[in-house]
Structures are given as structure tokens and as C-alpha cells.
Enzyme design. Sequence first.
Site, PDB file in Angstrom:
ATOM      1  N   ASP A 109       0.288 -39.787  -1.018  1.00 57.15           N
ATOM      2  CA  ASP A 109      -0.453 -40.854  -0.559  1.00 57.15           C
ATOM      3  C   ASP A 109      -2.239 -40.498   0.093  1.00 57.15           C
ATOM      4  O   ASP A 109      -2.977 -41.418  -0.107  1.00 57.15           O
ATOM      5  CB  ASP A 109       0.138 -41.909   0.616  1.00 57.15           C
ATOM      6  CG  ASP A 109       0.451 -40.787   1.831  1.00 57.15           C
ATOM      7  OD1 ASP A 109       1.110 -39.065   1.627  1.00 57.15           O
ATOM      8  OD2 ASP A 109       0.649 -41.313   2.624  1.00 57.15           O
ATOM      9  N   THR A 132       3.317 -44.681   8.561  1.00 54.65           N
ATOM     10  CA  THR A 132       4.224 -44.721   9.808  1.00 54.65           C
ATOM     11  C   THR A 132       3.893 -43.316  11.198  1.00 54.65           C
ATOM     12  O   THR A 132       4.238 -43.542  11.860  1.00 54.65           O
ATOM     13  CB  THR A 132       6.079 -44.257   9.029  1.00 54.65           C
ATOM     14  OG1 THR A 132       6.031 -45.603   8.750  1.00 54.65           O
ATOM     15  CG2 THR A 132       6.883 -43.367  10.164  1.00 54.65           C
TER      16      THR A 132
END
EC number: 2.7.1.33
Length: 256
Positions: A109, A132
Site C-alpha cells: 500500500d 490500522t
Amino acid sequence: MLLVIDVGNSNIVLGIYDGDSLVRDWRVSTDKSKTTDEYGILVHELFRLAGIDFSRITDIIISSVVPTLTGVLEKLSLQYFDFKPYVVGPGIKTGMSIHYDNPKEVGADRIVNAVAGYEKHHTALIIVDFGTATTFDYVNKRGEYCGGAIAPGLMISMEALFQKASKLPRVEITKPPAIVAKNTVNSMQAGIFYGYVGLVDGIVTRMKGEGKENPKVIATGGLAGLIAPESTTIEEVDEYLTLEGLRILYQRNRES
């Protein structure tokens, strides 16, 4: 049409591109226990409600930081769409030099965000991704990925406070009425919210000082819209940065 899938630890974001245009996107909870068929049913239902036929999808690209789900979604592509997907990782051409001790350690990512950010802005960048974990990634003026920092995400911070301090309740993450709070819930919200704004601005300021390129600071991720208005360093929120990065990487690899 292209189906892009970004698998995070908390959420999976799916998007459909028709050429360069994002025509539909969804955010669902990440569930490591789900099987290929269960995810297939989920995707089928999302498509059905949006009036999109499976046969219109001609390619899929996946970015995943959850290894167990990478294989599940690769199998989904083969089983439900009849073709092998592109998966961001070794073998995928990014068009970007990765200056990291071990480039394989960089989360997919983070690379996807870096590629999208530089493609859109063509200048030095700091990209803050509120997931997260909250990641801070530096891309220099030459379009090279230089590394960054990883901090606990807002939800992790709140959960740690709730679990380790027995008298404190679980509260919603939101901007409180004031930083000098008058009750326990608002006090926790003030500490988490403004503490996190300070964390973001502190790390970004130090990165700017180390890089000396006056980078543009952009934010993405689920909670970017909450923190960015109070930040003194974030200049822009790009909700679809990761999906755009997947589209760009797909085009670079399809054409190669």
C-alpha cells in the site's frame, strides 16, 4: 473494466475503473476467516446492487498487506472471473526506485500511494496514510521512494487505552468540544484526537527538515478527513489515492 482491490488490516476497499474514471467503490471489513467463495458471494452481491455484470471486468489488480487474504483473492479472480490478477509485489513494475534497506519489506500500500502521489503531483511528497497503522512516506523530487515512518493508528491507540486502563470506557473517535474537557469521554477524545494531530504534525515537520525539499503533504485513508482539518502540515486529502495507484500500476504493467 478494471477491478482494483486494496486489502488492509481493517478494511478492504474495492473500486471499478472504466478507463481512467473511477465509476464505483466500496469499503468492507477485512475478515481473515472468510473463504474464497464467501468473498465471491460478497463481490457478486456488491456488483448486483450496483447493476454491474461480472463479464464487464476484464482485469483485476490487488494490493494486500494481509498475506493470508492475498491467496484467497487470487483464487477468487481465477474462480469467478477466469483470469489471473496482477498482485503488487515482486515482479510488478512500479517505475519507482525504492531506497530502502530491504525493498521487499515495504508494504504494498505504501508503494502504491507513492506511485500515485508522484504521478499526480510530480514533486517531492510526504504521504500520510491513516489506516490500522498510520504511515508516513517520503518521495523525493526525482520520484524516488526514500522511506518513512510507521506509527500506531488511531483505532489501535484508542483500543490500547481502553484495554490497559480498566476504568476508562471505549469511546468514539471524534473531535471533542474542547481540549480542556469536562468529562471522562471527552477527556479521552481530547487526548487521542489532539495527541494524534500533534503526532502527525511533529513527524511531518521533522521529515521536512531532514528532506530539505519543501515537499507537498497529502493525506489518505479512512480517518484522514477527521485529522486533516486540525493539522497545520497536511495540505490536501486524497480519498482515492490508493485506488488511483493501483490503476496506474495496472496500466504500467499491462503495457510492458
